[in-house]
Scaffold this active site. Structure first.
Site, mmCIF file in Angstrom:
data_model
loop_
_atom_site.group_PDB
_atom_site.id
_atom_site.type_symbol
_atom_site.label_atom_id
_atom_site.label_comp_id
_atom_site.label_asym_id
_atom_site.label_seq_id
_atom_site.Cartn_x
_atom_site.Cartn_y
_atom_site.Cartn_z
ATOM 1 N N ASP A 60 -7.927 -2.472 14.241
ATOM 2 C CA ASP A 60 -9.312 -2.677 13.792
ATOM 3 C C ASP A 60 -9.435 -3.865 12.840
ATOM 4 O O ASP A 60 -10.468 -4.043 12.207
ATOM 5 C CB ASP A 60 -9.860 -1.395 13.140
ATOM 6 C CG ASP A 60 -9.083 -0.986 11.887
ATOM 7 O OD1 ASP A 60 -8.131 -1.714 11.487
ATOM 8 O OD2 ASP A 60 -9.421 0.054 11.299
ATOM 9 N N HIS A 87 -7.600 -4.422 10.108
ATOM 10 C CA HIS A 87 -7.266 -4.213 8.697
ATOM 11 C C HIS A 87 -5.984 -4.955 8.317
ATOM 12 O O HIS A 87 -5.098 -5.160 9.150
ATOM 13 C CB HIS A 87 -7.182 -2.719 8.333
ATOM 14 C CG HIS A 87 -6.015 -1.980 8.887
ATOM 15 N ND1 HIS A 87 -6.131 -0.830 9.643
ATOM 16 C CD2 HIS A 87 -4.671 -2.181 8.774
ATOM 17 C CE1 HIS A 87 -4.936 -0.392 9.956
ATOM 18 N NE2 HIS A 87 -4.027 -1.184 9.441
ATOM 19 N N GLU A 94 -9.799 -1.282 5.353
ATOM 20 C CA GLU A 94 -10.444 -0.997 6.625
ATOM 21 C C GLU A 94 -11.734 -1.819 6.748
ATOM 22 O O GLU A 94 -12.223 -2.371 5.754
ATOM 23 C CB GLU A 94 -10.768 0.506 6.702
ATOM 24 C CG GLU A 94 -9.530 1.414 6.705
ATOM 25 C CD GLU A 94 -8.773 1.424 8.029
ATOM 26 O OE1 GLU A 94 -8.780 0.403 8.747
ATOM 27 O OE2 GLU A 94 -8.141 2.458 8.333
ATOM 28 N N ASP A 109 0.820 -1.205 0.000
ATOM 29 C CA ASP A 109 0.000 0.000 0.000
ATOM 30 C C ASP A 109 0.861 1.266 0.000
ATOM 31 O O ASP A 109 2.094 1.193 0.107
ATOM 32 C CB ASP A 109 -0.965 -0.005 1.195
ATOM 33 C CG ASP A 109 -0.309 -0.503 2.491
ATOM 34 O OD1 ASP A 109 0.929 -0.495 2.576
ATOM 35 O OD2 ASP A 109 -1.031 -0.892 3.403
HETATM 36 C C1 F6R Z 1 1.187 -1.309 6.170
HETATM 37 C C2 F6R Z 1 0.015 -2.121 6.338
HETATM 38 C C3 F6R Z 1 -0.825 -2.088 7.570
HETATM 39 C C4 F6R Z 1 -0.022 -2.408 8.829
HETATM 40 C C5 F6R Z 1 -0.927 -2.323 10.058
HETATM 41 C C6 F6R Z 1 -0.179 -2.636 11.333
HETATM 42 O O1 F6R Z 1 1.783 -1.601 4.920
HETATM 43 O O2 F6R Z 1 -0.270 -2.832 5.442
HETATM 44 O O3 F6R Z 1 -1.858 -3.036 7.448
HETATM 45 O O4 F6R Z 1 0.517 -3.686 8.713
HETATM 46 O O5 F6R Z 1 -1.462 -1.047 10.121
HETATM 47 O O6 F6R Z 1 0.782 -1.662 11.534
HETATM 48 P P1 F6R Z 1 1.878 -1.812 12.691
HETATM 49 O O7 F6R Z 1 2.717 -2.958 12.317
HETATM 50 O O8 F6R Z 1 2.622 -0.513 12.670
HETATM 51 O O9 F6R Z 1 1.114 -2.039 13.950
#
Ligand code: F6R
Length: 259
Positions: A135, A137, A142, A66
């Protein structure tokens, strides 16, 4: 789905890096890379293997999950910059083989289609690293994301913007929109490797692994995939109802059965 419970975040990283390294050593491979803080230790472990164990990425290409929309590519928190800084610039994976959606494309809708096609043209992703949001995702899909969605523009929840504000000076700097591989895109990768560490992820991990398959918890789509490895530390496993069984399965893993 295999749930691997390790004691510490360091052990989670070592397990994940070992799985990725096996793909890289097996020949040409397409790696799916996630950003956020969770996979950083895995990238550090892969860099160490490159340095100390001759692990070469020369036959690999990568695709980011992303990207923020509207954040300049050179911004230190653009996912293109993060992946380069934290991983690819330290191994023999040239920038030309490190792909990501362009969040500054003039036409982000066309860019989403182009990115989807580029993944297909590369033969699809062999192993996809994933973190999980509080959440539920994955990527930036989301809650409410179609389980069949493809790469597209999404609007971050306030919760995710707050979670990610730690990487910026303030929440106002966190972009509202992102380009993300969809849940359908992610599901086409041949092996999904979800990592989670810390008690803050325990609820999301439980919902993803043991809850109903629902767009309300996007990571629950993993339950429909034939090859998923969830690697969590004790803290992130804290709410799993079948934790003892997952440990028992791992302790009794048939000889020769890898991940
Ligand atoms: C980022 C992504 C997000 C993160 C998620 C957890 O490329 O795909 O899904 O993996 O927001 O983020 P952290 O690891 O910072 O808790």
């Amino acid at each position: 789905m295999e749930v691997v419970i390790r004691r510490t975040p360091e052990e989670v990283a070592a397990t994940a890096a070992g799985i990725v390294a096996d793909y890289v050593r097996s020949g040409p491979s397409v790696l799916g890379l996630a950003t956020g803080s969770t996979p950083l230790a895995t990238y550090a472990d892969l860099i160490r293997r490159h340095r100390d164990e001759d692990l070469s990425f020369a036959q690999a290409v990568s695709f980011n999950l992303d990207e923020y929309v509207g954040l300049p590519a050179a911004h230190p928190e653009s996912y293109r910059s993060v992946i380069r800084r934290e991983f690819t610039s330290h191994v023999d994976l040239p920038d030309a083989d490190v792909h990501g959606p362009d969040g500054n494309a003039e036409d982000v809708f066309a860019e989403a289609k182009r990115y989807e096609a580029a993944i297909d043209a590369a033969g699809g992703v062999d192993v996809q690293l994933l973190g999980i949001g509080t959440d539920g995702h994955i990527g930036f899909n989301e809650p409410g994301s179609s389980l069949a969605s493809l790469t597209r523009i999404k609007t971050l929840t306030e919760q995710t913007r707050e979670d990610n504000a730690r990487f910026f000076e303030s929440i106002d700097e966190v972009p509202i929109h992102v380009l993300t591989q969809g849940l359908g895109t992610i599901s086409r990768a041949r092996h999904l490797l979800l990592l989670a560490t810390g008690a803050g992820k325990a609820e999301a991990v439980q919902a993803a692994v043991e809850g109903p398959v629902t767009a309300f918890c996007p990571a629950s789509v993993l339950q429909l995939h034939p090859h998923v490895t969830v690697v969590v530390d004790d803290a992130a496993a804290g709410r799993l109802r079948l934790a003892d069984y997952y440990r028992y399965v791992l302790a009794n893993k048939p000889t020769g059965q890898g991940f």
